[in-house]
Design an enzyme around this catalytic site. Structure first.
Site, PDB file in Angstrom:
ATOM      1  N   ARG A 169       0.828  -1.222   0.000  1.00 54.78           N
ATOM      2  CA  ARG A 169       0.000   0.000   0.000  1.00 54.78           C
ATOM      3  C   ARG A 169       0.861   1.271   0.000  1.00 54.78           C
ATOM      4  O   ARG A 169       0.515   2.264   0.649  1.00 54.78           O
ATOM      5  CB  ARG A 169      -0.933   0.058   1.209  1.00 54.78           C
ATOM      6  N   SER A 241     -10.217  -0.404   3.829  1.00 55.06           N
ATOM      7  CA  SER A 241      -9.464  -0.622   5.072  1.00 55.06           C
ATOM      8  C   SER A 241      -8.950   0.717   5.582  1.00 55.06           C
ATOM      9  O   SER A 241      -8.289   1.444   4.844  1.00 55.06           O
ATOM     10  CB  SER A 241      -8.257  -1.523   4.815  1.00 55.06           C
ATOM     11  N   GLU A 337      -3.987   3.325   6.662  1.00 54.43           N
ATOM     12  CA  GLU A 337      -3.878   3.192   5.208  1.00 54.43           C
ATOM     13  C   GLU A 337      -4.482   4.439   4.556  1.00 54.43           C
ATOM     14  O   GLU A 337      -3.987   4.945   3.549  1.00 54.43           O
ATOM     15  CB  GLU A 337      -4.617   1.935   4.736  1.00 54.43           C
TER      16      GLU A 337
HETATM   17  N1  EPU Z   1     -11.139 -10.695  10.410  1.00 52.06           N
HETATM   18  C1  EPU Z   1     -11.842 -10.793  11.579  1.00 52.06           C
HETATM   19  N2  EPU Z   1     -12.744  -9.805  11.870  1.00 52.06           N
HETATM   20  C2  EPU Z   1     -12.970  -8.763  11.047  1.00 52.06           C
HETATM   21  C3  EPU Z   1     -12.253  -8.673   9.860  1.00 52.06           C
HETATM   22  C4  EPU Z   1     -11.328  -9.648   9.550  1.00 52.06           C
HETATM   23  O1  EPU Z   1     -11.669 -11.730  12.343  1.00 52.06           O
HETATM   24  O2  EPU Z   1     -13.812  -7.926  11.386  1.00 52.06           O
HETATM   25  C5  EPU Z   1     -10.203 -11.770  10.056  1.00 52.06           C
HETATM   26  C6  EPU Z   1     -10.733 -12.626   8.914  1.00 52.06           C
HETATM   27  O3  EPU Z   1     -11.560 -13.654   9.397  1.00 52.06           O
HETATM   28  C7  EPU Z   1      -9.478 -13.155   8.293  1.00 52.06           C
HETATM   29  C8  EPU Z   1      -8.499 -12.003   8.469  1.00 52.06           C
HETATM   30  O4  EPU Z   1      -9.008 -11.198   9.530  1.00 52.06           O
HETATM   31  O5  EPU Z   1      -8.989 -14.248   9.008  1.00 52.06           O
HETATM   32  C9  EPU Z   1      -8.297 -11.188   7.209  1.00 52.06           C
HETATM   33  O6  EPU Z   1      -9.539 -10.608   6.786  1.00 52.06           O
HETATM   34  P1  EPU Z   1      -9.878 -10.287   5.250  1.00 52.06           P
HETATM   35  O7  EPU Z   1      -9.683 -11.504   4.397  1.00 52.06           O
HETATM   36  O8  EPU Z   1     -11.224  -9.655   5.217  1.00 52.06           O
HETATM   37  O9  EPU Z   1      -8.769  -9.287   4.775  1.00 52.06           O
HETATM   38  P2  EPU Z   1      -8.041  -8.044   5.488  1.00 52.06           P
HETATM   39  O10 EPU Z   1      -6.653  -8.467   5.830  1.00 52.06           O
HETATM   40  O11 EPU Z   1      -8.877  -7.532   6.602  1.00 52.06           O
HETATM   41  C10 EPU Z   1      -6.978  -7.104   3.316  1.00 52.06           C
HETATM   42  C11 EPU Z   1      -6.878  -5.788   2.618  1.00 52.06           C
HETATM   43  C12 EPU Z   1      -8.164  -5.490   1.878  1.00 52.06           C
HETATM   44  C13 EPU Z   1      -8.405  -6.580   0.855  1.00 52.06           C
HETATM   45  C14 EPU Z   1      -8.471  -7.918   1.603  1.00 52.06           C
HETATM   46  C15 EPU Z   1      -8.548  -9.077   0.644  1.00 52.06           C
HETATM   47  C16 EPU Z   1      -5.353  -4.413   3.891  1.00 52.06           C
HETATM   48  C17 EPU Z   1      -5.208  -3.275   4.836  1.00 52.06           C
HETATM   49  N3  EPU Z   1      -6.605  -4.738   3.580  1.00 52.06           N
HETATM   50  O12 EPU Z   1      -7.993  -6.990   4.304  1.00 52.06           O
HETATM   51  O13 EPU Z   1      -7.962  -4.267   1.164  1.00 52.06           O
HETATM   52  O14 EPU Z   1      -9.613  -6.372   0.142  1.00 52.06           O
HETATM   53  O15 EPU Z   1      -7.265  -8.118   2.368  1.00 52.06           O
HETATM   54  O16 EPU Z   1      -7.314  -9.215   0.009  1.00 52.06           O
HETATM   55  O17 EPU Z   1      -4.358  -4.975   3.448  1.00 52.06           O
HETATM   56  C18 EPU Z   1      -8.238  -1.913   1.253  1.00 52.06           C
HETATM   57  O18 EPU Z   1      -7.015  -1.837   1.173  1.00 52.06           O
HETATM   58  O19 EPU Z   1      -8.956  -0.894   1.345  1.00 52.06           O
HETATM   59  C19 EPU Z   1      -8.859  -3.229   1.305  1.00 52.06           C
HETATM   60  C20 EPU Z   1     -10.176  -3.395   1.469  1.00 52.06           C
END
Ligand code: EPU
Length: 342
Positions: A169, A241, A337
């Site tokens: 990012r 995010s 972010e």
């Molecule tokens: N999780 C929770 N509770 C929550 C949210 C997430 O327990 O409320 C857990 C999920 O169960 C999972 C882990 O956290 O085990 C990761 O969650 P998720 O797959 O939703 O992805 P993320 O790491 O929260 C990142 C990116 C997103 C992108 C997704 C999918 C960043 C900061 N965010 O989110 O990007 O869509 O992966 O690749 O890296 C963005 O940058 O604006 C964005 C939405």
């Protein structure tokens, strides 16, 4: 709404131009529809000493107050194929194109490499600033070069992907070069043979449920996963995010795992492990919590939302409370972010 190109608008509302939908007025706002307009404008206006902000799709920033400088808004349009060989096609997209329109076009033409980045809000120009990423892919993997105008010299420059120093990012546009360039176009090197990336949890199963794997099915699977978790900024103000996922070393991870054995983590190579900020925030009890008209999204705790009528500072205040909780409980400082514009 944006007025005529190059017309200087004063006290201009940015509410429709940021996906948090917060009210903020720009002291001066000017939009551009072509490279020539930008160069011409910079020749007639000395921006040295003025606060300035180059706006893209407005989907990764939070205005905390009125902006007492000049907002430069390049809305340049156009997508062209500039060359191809047996395995790749080079596609030049102007900075003001909508990111997801480009993804849709690529998928419908069989051009591979950005299908996992379906439905990410924002503009093509901002995709490079931010090195957008999702579901196991980052745009840096397909950026060949970025074309930009240097604000000070008015020169047009071509910056190679290497010079842009893309990271998680981030890029030189956010660091060394912050405020120096207006990105006008991005050249993507896309594949003519798909090289599917389906390792992210849930992606492969969602695609396979539709039949044999195709670019279009990957796009549809990603769109449906996103829609099931992430609020649509057209309906509910948000900027995706709010924080980055933190990266820690093995010792810190081991300490956290003793108290939190179900902590999700993703090895990044070397002694680096990425944690899920959404999980940490969720564990602190924030998911779905509302403070005034600002809230932590009920399905993805990493996303802060404007339920309607929140001011930028309400959302900032909520983010600070969330930040504090995660630090107190896990000893981890979350980095934003979203760009906070004071
Ligand atoms: N999780 C929770 N509770 C929550 C949210 C997430 O327990 O409320 C857990 C999920 O169960 C999972 C882990 O956290 O085990 C990761 O969650 P998720 O797959 O939703 O992805 P993320 O790491 O929260 C990142 C990116 C997103 C992108 C997704 C999918 C960043 C900061 N965010 O989110 O990007 O869509 O992966 O690749 O890296 C963005 O940058 O604006 C964005 C939405």
């Amino acid at each position: 709404m944006p007025r005529n190109p190059m017309e200087l608008n004063t006290d201009f509302s940015l509410k429709a131009l940021n996906t948090f939908h917060v009210e903020a007025a720009a002291a001066t706002y000017v939009r551009f529809d072509s490279v020539d307009e930008i160069i011409d404008f910079l020749g007639r206006n000395d921006l040295d000493g003025h606060r300035r902000l180059v706006l893209g799709g407005g989907s990764n920033l939070l205005f905390v107050d009125d902006f007492d400088g000049i907002v430069l808004h390049p809305l340049l349009k156009g997508i062209d194929v500039i060359k191809a060989d047996r395995r790749h096609i080079w596609v030049r997209a102007m900075a003001g194109e909508n990111w997801d329109d480009l993804v849709a076009l690529a998928v419908s033409n069989g051009w591979a490499g950005i299908e996992n980045l379906s439905l990410i809000p924002g503009s093509v120009g901002a995709s490079a600033v931010q090195n957008i990423g999702a579901y196991g892919a980052e745009v840096k993997g397909v950026i060949d070069r970025v074309e930009a105008i240097c604000i000070r010299s008015r020169e047009q420059v071509r910056l190679s992907a290497k010079e842009c120093r893309f990271g998680y990012r981030s890029s030189n546009f956010k660091r060394r070069w912050a405020g120096q360039f207006i990105i006008t176009a991005v050249v993507f090197k896309l594949g003519l043979e798909p090289d599917f990336v389906l390792d992210y949890p849930g992606v492969k199963a969602a695609v396979q449920a539709m039949g044999p794997i195709t670019l279009d099915r990957v796009r549809r699977a990603i769109v449906s996963i996103r829609q099931s978790k992430l609020p649509d900024p057209a309906l509910i103000g948000n900027a995706g995010s709010f924080f980055k996922n933190p990266v820690i070393d093995g010792d810190a991870l081991a300490r956290l795992l003793t108290l939190n054995p179900d902590l999700p983590y993703y090895p990044q190579g070397g002694d680096h492990f990425k944690l899920a900020a959404g999980w940490l925030i969720d564990r602190c009890g924030w998911k779905g919590r509302q403070v005034g008209a600002a809230a932590v999204h009920h399905r993805q705790a990493l996303v802060l939302v404007n339920l309607g009528g929140a001011a930028g500072r309400d959302i900032l205040e909520l983010s600070e409370q969330v930040h504090r909780s995660v630090f107190e409980r896990f000893g981890i400082e979350l980095d934003r972010e979203v760009l906070v514009v004071p």
